[in-house]
Design an enzyme around this catalytic site. Structure first.
Site, PDB file in Angstrom:
ATOM      1  N   HIS A   9      13.807 -20.182  57.737  1.00 42.56           N
ATOM      2  CA  HIS A   9      13.376 -18.777  57.582  1.00 42.56           C
ATOM      3  C   HIS A   9      11.852 -18.692  57.404  1.00 42.56           C
ATOM      4  O   HIS A   9      11.360 -18.299  56.336  1.00 42.56           O
ATOM      5  CB  HIS A   9      14.114 -18.096  56.417  1.00 42.56           C
ATOM      6  CG  HIS A   9      14.053 -16.593  56.505  1.00 42.56           C
ATOM      7  ND1 HIS A   9      15.062 -15.777  56.073  1.00 42.56           N
ATOM      8  CD2 HIS A   9      13.088 -15.759  56.978  1.00 42.56           C
ATOM      9  CE1 HIS A   9      14.722 -14.510  56.256  1.00 42.56           C
ATOM     10  NE2 HIS A   9      13.513 -14.470  56.808  1.00 42.56           N
ATOM     11  N   ARG A  14      18.160 -11.651  61.079  1.00 38.78           N
ATOM     12  CA  ARG A  14      18.975 -11.948  59.902  1.00 38.78           C
ATOM     13  C   ARG A  14      20.225 -12.693  60.361  1.00 38.78           C
ATOM     14  O   ARG A  14      20.849 -12.336  61.365  1.00 38.78           O
ATOM     15  CB  ARG A  14      19.398 -10.652  59.189  1.00 38.78           C
ATOM     16  CG  ARG A  14      18.286  -9.984  58.393  1.00 38.78           C
ATOM     17  CD  ARG A  14      17.823 -10.839  57.223  1.00 38.78           C
ATOM     18  NE  ARG A  14      16.806 -10.198  56.397  1.00 38.78           N
ATOM     19  CZ  ARG A  14      15.487 -10.355  56.545  1.00 38.78           C
ATOM     20  NH1 ARG A  14      15.011 -11.128  57.511  1.00 38.78           N
ATOM     21  NH2 ARG A  14      14.639  -9.754  55.727  1.00 38.78           N
ATOM     22  N   GLU A  31      21.378 -18.594  52.982  1.00 45.07           N
ATOM     23  CA  GLU A  31      20.095 -19.307  52.928  1.00 45.07           C
ATOM     24  C   GLU A  31      19.798 -19.705  51.484  1.00 45.07           C
ATOM     25  O   GLU A  31      20.074 -18.909  50.581  1.00 45.07           O
ATOM     26  CB  GLU A  31      18.973 -18.419  53.471  1.00 45.07           C
ATOM     27  CG  GLU A  31      19.158 -18.133  54.941  1.00 45.07           C
ATOM     28  CD  GLU A  31      18.074 -17.214  55.519  1.00 45.07           C
ATOM     29  OE1 GLU A  31      17.138 -16.831  54.791  1.00 45.07           O
ATOM     30  OE2 GLU A  31      18.184 -16.877  56.714  1.00 45.07           O
TER      31      GLU A  31
END
Ligand code: DGY
Length: 327
Positions: free
Chosen positions: A289, A241, A270
């Site tokens: 991601h 993360r 994000e």
């Protein structure tokens, strides 16, 4: 939990058609993704009566739960649960399910790919070919660094950290150091993976990879002090993360410290904003991601999340309930 009757479900992220069909067969389903402006209104309306929700990548906090008075279960299509206010869920008695296990190997593959890409400068050199600059043999100024035989430090030694350690130690002959609350006894990695305090790991590892969950303990864990402890020429990889890393400190270490490169699949915000200096930084390989983003694994996650939701609504114990006392 009410059983045996059709209940109201809110699907807040796209689900594969086969899994959506399973939900439609048993319940009344609204599909509305609040991240898509045109669907926000439908999401808000459905929230008011939803008994179950399934989706991911959207913050579920106390204020949202107040608007969902009938909610009994949330099935997250993710292993990470940092988008959920765990105390608020526990306070309301809402069950939280997630998708551990099915994404372990794929996510470890992604992190190892970032290790390879960052160390061997794969993206930079592939772009050189693509852009027509391969006009002679490359010189030393473009050489990468070996991965095999280097010491890998892994922050977090859960399923994904262990899968990464197996790739490194058994496939690439890399001594592994790991930092975790407890030491983990894995016979296949005996003598190959060693439990170490954080500072010592940072001082000894050639490559440091983060696989920790985001929690109050790990938020901002990698800051200026930690980057300064890393070896000159070390490589930093984050597949967990973004908020575990203080991004300003990472940039500082890349620009003015001795960090050689960073491979990042995750960011504090994000999608990464267009003006983030990490986006085009010459020493950064940035991915959107994609840790678990393969056809096979995303489908397996959707199946497990759908199983979890249907089981919970049928009054059964779902396969993967997140224990809110864990974090
Ligand atoms: C997970 O499952 O937590 C992945 O990071 C996707 O969010």
């Amino acid at each position: 939990m009410t059983t045996g009757q059709r209940q109201k479900l809110l699907v807040f992220r796209e689900l594969p058609a086969d899994q959506l069909a399973r939900l439609h067969a048993a319940h009344d389903v609204t599909v509305a993704n609040p991240r898509i402006p045109a669907q926000l209104e439908a999401f808000n309306v459905a929230l008011a009566t939803a008994q179950g929700m399934i989706g991911s990548s959207y913050p579920v906090d106390a204020a949202l739960l107040e608007r969902a008075p009938c909610l009994q279960v949330i099935s997250s299509i993710s292993v990470g649960v940092d988008n959920y206010d765990l105390a608020a869920l526990a306070g309301r008695g809402v069950l939280l399910c997630h998708t551990p296990g099915v994404l372990t190997e794929t996510t470890a593959d992604t992190i190892f790919a970032l290790i390879m890409a960052s160390s061997r400068r794969l993206v930079e050199l592939a772009n050189l070919v693509r852009e027509g600059h391969w006009t002679r043999n490359i010189g030393e100024e473009l050489f990468g660094h070996d991965v095999h035989g280097k010491t890998l430090g892994i922050l977090g030694f859960g399923r994904i950290g262990q899968a990464l350690a197996r790739r490194a130690a058994l496939g690439f002959g890399m001594p592994v150091l790991y930092h975790n609350r407890t030491s983990v006894d894995l016979p296949e990695l005996a003598g190959k993976a060693t439990h170490r305090p954080l500072d010592l790991l940072l001082q000894r590892a050639d490559i440091v990879a983060v696989t920790l969950p985001l929690s109050s303990e790990t938020r901002g864990l990698m800051g200026a002090r930690e980057f300064a402890l890393m070896k000159p020429g070390a490589i930093f990889v984050n597949g967990a993360r973004g908020a575990i890393v203080q991004e300003d400190a990472l940039l500082q270490a890349l620009d003015h410290g001795t960090l050689r490169a960073a491979g990042l699949d995750v960011f504090a915000t994000e999608p990464l904003s267009l003006d983030s200096p990490l986006r085009r930084h010459p020493k950064v390989t940035a991915l959107p991601h994609i840790g678990s983003a393969t056809v096979e694994t995303r489908h397996a996650m959707a199946v497990l999340a759908t199983d979890n939701l249907l089981q919970a609504l049928a009054g059964e114990r779902p396969a993967a309930v997140f224990d809110t006392a864990q974090i």
